[in-house]
Write an enzyme that holds these catalytic residues in place. Structure first.
Site, PDB file in Angstrom:
ATOM      1  CB  THR A   3      14.800 -48.666 -27.537  1.00  0.00           C
ATOM      2  OG1 THR A   3      15.014 -48.835 -25.909  1.00  0.00           O
ATOM      3  CG2 THR A   3      15.465 -47.521 -27.948  1.00  0.00           C
TER       4      THR A   3
ATOM      5  CD  GLU B  87      19.444 -46.770 -26.836  1.00  0.00           C
ATOM      6  OE1 GLU B  87      19.239 -47.720 -26.065  1.00  0.00           O
ATOM      7  OE2 GLU B  87      18.075 -45.778 -26.513  1.00  0.00           O
TER       8      GLU B  87
ATOM      9  CD1 TRP C 163      12.743 -49.827 -22.951  1.00  0.00           C
ATOM     10  CD2 TRP C 163      12.839 -49.676 -20.713  1.00  0.00           C
ATOM     11  NE1 TRP C 163      14.185 -49.869 -22.708  1.00  0.00           N
ATOM     12  CE2 TRP C 163      14.050 -49.497 -21.135  1.00  0.00           C
ATOM     13  CE3 TRP C 163      12.533 -49.210 -19.319  1.00  0.00           C
ATOM     14  CZ2 TRP C 163      15.306 -49.375 -20.316  1.00  0.00           C
ATOM     15  CZ3 TRP C 163      13.455 -48.920 -18.570  1.00  0.00           C
ATOM     16  CH2 TRP C 163      14.871 -49.066 -18.759  1.00  0.00           C
TER      17      TRP C 163
ATOM     18  CE  LYS D  61      14.538 -53.244 -19.817  1.00  0.00           C
ATOM     19  NZ  LYS D  61      16.049 -53.409 -20.216  1.00  0.00           N
TER      20      LYS D  61
HETATM   21  P1  AMP Z   1      17.148 -51.898 -23.215  1.00  0.00           P
HETATM   22  O1  AMP Z   1      17.482 -50.791 -24.198  1.00  0.00           O
HETATM   23  O2  AMP Z   1      15.507 -52.154 -23.403  1.00  0.00           O
HETATM   24  O3  AMP Z   1      17.754 -53.075 -23.278  1.00  0.00           O
HETATM   25  O4  AMP Z   1      17.332 -51.356 -21.797  1.00  0.00           O
HETATM   26  C1  AMP Z   1      18.398 -50.739 -21.369  1.00  0.00           C
HETATM   27  C2  AMP Z   1      18.415 -50.363 -19.881  1.00  0.00           C
HETATM   28  O5  AMP Z   1      17.892 -51.436 -19.107  1.00  0.00           O
HETATM   29  C3  AMP Z   1      19.663 -49.690 -19.133  1.00  0.00           C
HETATM   30  O6  AMP Z   1      19.690 -48.429 -19.851  1.00  0.00           O
HETATM   31  C4  AMP Z   1      19.418 -49.841 -17.808  1.00  0.00           C
HETATM   32  O7  AMP Z   1      18.123 -48.929 -17.295  1.00  0.00           O
HETATM   33  C5  AMP Z   1      18.631 -51.059 -17.704  1.00  0.00           C
HETATM   34  N1  AMP Z   1      19.436 -52.295 -17.489  1.00  0.00           N
HETATM   35  C6  AMP Z   1      19.949 -53.153 -18.373  1.00  0.00           C
HETATM   36  N2  AMP Z   1      20.787 -54.178 -17.738  1.00  0.00           N
HETATM   37  C7  AMP Z   1      20.755 -53.942 -16.454  1.00  0.00           C
HETATM   38  C8  AMP Z   1      21.465 -54.381 -15.299  1.00  0.00           C
HETATM   39  N3  AMP Z   1      22.243 -55.626 -15.250  1.00  0.00           N
HETATM   40  N4  AMP Z   1      21.294 -53.612 -14.153  1.00  0.00           N
HETATM   41  C9  AMP Z   1      20.393 -52.764 -13.729  1.00  0.00           C
HETATM   42  N5  AMP Z   1      19.779 -52.151 -14.989  1.00  0.00           N
HETATM   43  C10 AMP Z   1      19.914 -52.634 -16.262  1.00  0.00           C
END
Ligand code: AMP
Length: 547
Positions: A192, A337, A451, A446
């Site tokens: 990630t 994570e 990312w 995002k």
């Molecule tokens: P990832 O590890 O790529 O799945 O990204 C995780 C991150 O995505 C989180 O720490 C948030 O910053 C963002 N994220 C995931 N789900 C949501 C959600 N429902 N609303 C807002 N941000 C989210």
């Protein structure tokens, strides 16, 4: 009366280790006929079943062991969602080999870093990713072999004969013995983006994945059932498709894997022809689908629930699904994570439901409550817990058996004094225990669920001979939710164009990282320590987000 010490002769319950092979073994034994349906790259629908796929997974285990791959070794996958990919996962994990899923859309340098850091011995690739797989093989000495997830007829031009997955399976018996190792052994690896530096590897254990599956099985979490047909749109390379392959196996659900085409029409066709009842994807995919349904005046006839996460779910999506199609949105927040589910907002608790649909919708827009197995807190800058009043934002920290303690090949634990992991998100928690994400402390963007590192783009752009300083902030986008905007302060007396800077970035970053626009400013705002002050930039470019 016996003293308690009379009862301390060890654990009297069965030593049933929590390893993920149990999931597909269960599905094959008790829901063997339930289908796995894949859409191939050419659009063909291919059908398997949990029983048939379990046997194929065992053949793959045998092939890996015969080739000298050992428990703990890593195998990379560059593949979209398909039954062969699922079989490869369970085939590896069943004998303790670590399945390293890789996002094929990353920039080649990043991919090479990830493969080398992972130490992947083989790469399993969809034929459409053959050029990428071959480039990686040439660059990364750890890769001994590339296997294509296809039959002999589907091999890409130039591929070595016998490098097809199906051929490899046919040459081995479905007799590999699974499990029998420590449940703390690693099962899967997923990288990630970090705010700075290289991507970081999250190394899931068998235990963490099995417990995540059970956590998600709870009624107020994902709660799949044997009556469900699940369409896994979220990619298997992104946090294990949110764990859906494991959850579907545990529930004995029919499992539909859509391959590469995720446009409105393709998703609609699969939803209807396979009678899908549950699906999971990022908001972008759902927005595209709902637009398609509206334009073509179509209705969803079988879908009952959708999990939406990865970015905040907009109100229009919840309304669109609820009012237009009677579909319940499970708004989920999580992270790679966290395996990745952290919170889920689905049906409101009775005290809120009693206040009517508007109150329910307002709650559904929040990211939700923790299921049993996840704990969270919000803290101030000094690590003090903040109240759950729905107003006070704080650093969101989480704890649980499916949450990372440290990254792959790092010794230092990424936990606070109480053993909580700092998510880099900022949020409030209300009196119902509902989390609402209000901001992001990490310097990332995002876009469409994936990312983009603002810092990396800034570093490259700052290397332009005419640039004095560069900053990247997120601007809102109707389809991708966020897109990068590059802000540049030029050196004294210099002049430059937008295209000059975009041209400079080309070939140095992934295509989807390319800023949508470049703006030049007189003077970059700096904070007290002389560091770029992005808070000021964000107020200057309306709607730009925490990046
Ligand atoms: P990832 O590890 O790529 O799945 O990204 C995780 C991150 O995505 C989180 O720490 C948030 O910053 C963002 N994220 C995931 N789900 C949501 C959600 N429902 N609303 C807002 N941000 C989210």
């Amino acid at each position: 009366m016996p003293t308690t010490s009379a009862f301390t002769g060890g654990d009297h319950m069965q030593p049933w280790s929590l390893t993920v092979d149990r999931l597909i073994t269960h599905a094959a034994r008790w829901h063997g006929d339930r289908e796995l349906v894949s859409r191939e790259a050419d659009g063909r629908i291919v059908r398997s079943s949990w029983a048939a796929s379990e046997r194929r997974a065992r053949r793959f285990s045998a092939a890996l062991l015969a080739a000298g791959i050992r428990p703990g070794d890593r195998i990379g996958t560059l593949a979209m969602n398909g039954a062969r990919h699922v079989e490869a996962w369970f085939g590896m994990m069943g004998v303790g080999i670590v399945c390293h899923t890789i996002n094929p859309r990353l920039f080649e340098d990043q991919l090479a870093y990830i493969v080398e850091h992972g130490g992947d011995r083989w790469l399993l690739a969809d034929p459409m990713f053959a050029p990428l797989a071959e480039q990686l093989r040439a660059r990364c000495p750890s890769i001994e072999r590339v296997i294509y997830l296809c039959d002999a007829g589907g091999l890409p031009p130039g591929a070595a004969p016998g490098s097809d997955f199906d051929g490899l399976l046919a040459a081995h018996e479905p007799d590999a013995a699974w499990g029998g190792f420590d449940e703390h052994a690693p099962a899967a690896l997923c990288y990630t983006s970090g705010t700075t530096g290289h991507p970081k590897g999250v190394l899931y254990s068998h235990r963490s994945q099995l417990l995540h599956t059970m956590i998600c099985a709870q009624a107020d979490a994902i709660a799949l059932s044997a009556r469900d047909t699940v369409l896994a749109i979220v990619p298997m390379f992104h946090a294990n498709a949110w764990g859906l392959p494991f959850m579907a196996a545990a529930a004995g659900a029919k499992f539909v894997l859509p391959g590469i085409k995720l446009d409105g029409r393709s998703v609609y066709e699969l939803l209807e022809t396979e009678a899908v009842t549950f699906s999971g994807a990022v908001p972008t995919v759902w927005q595209v689908l709902l637009d398609y349904l509206t334009v073509n005046r179509l209705r969803l006839s079988t879908l009952k629930r959708v999990a939406i996460g990865g970015s905040a779910c907009p109100e229009a999506l919840i309304r669109g699904f609820r009012d237009g199609h009677g579909v319940q949105v499970l708004h989920a927040w999580g992270m790679t994570e966290l395996s990745p589910i952290g919170t889920v907002a689905g049906r409101a608790p009775p005290e809120v439901a009693a206040r009517g649909p508007d109150a329910e919708l307002a709650l559904n827009l929040k990211q939700g409550r923790v299921p049993f197995g996840v704990d969270m807190k919000i803290t101030d800058d000094e690590d003090r817990r903040l109240p759950h009043d729905g107003r006070t934002p704080g650093h969101l920290r989480v704890q649980g058996p499916a949450i990372s303690a440290r990254y792959f090949r790092e010794d230092r634990e990424a936990l606070d004094a109480e053993g909580y992991f700092d998510t880099g998100d900022i949020g409030t928690v209300d009196e119902h225990g509902y989390l609402q994400i209000t901001d992001r402390a990490k310097d990332l963007i995002k876009s469409g669920g994936e990312w983009i590192s603002s810092v990396e783009i800034e570093n490259i752009a700052a290397g332009h001979p005419k640039a004095l300083m560069a900053a990247v902030v997120a601007i809102p986008h109707p389809r991708w939710r966020e897109r990068p905007l590059l802000v540049v302060q030029l050196k004294d007396g210099a002049s430059a164009t937008r295209d000059e800077f975009l041209g400079f970035l080309e070939g140095k970053i992934a295509k989807f990282w390319m800023p949508d626009d470049v703006v030049f400013i007189e003077k970059m705002p700096l904070g007290a320590t002389g560091k770029l002050d992005k808070k000021v930039l964000r107020t200057r470019y309306p709607g730009s987000a925490a990046s």
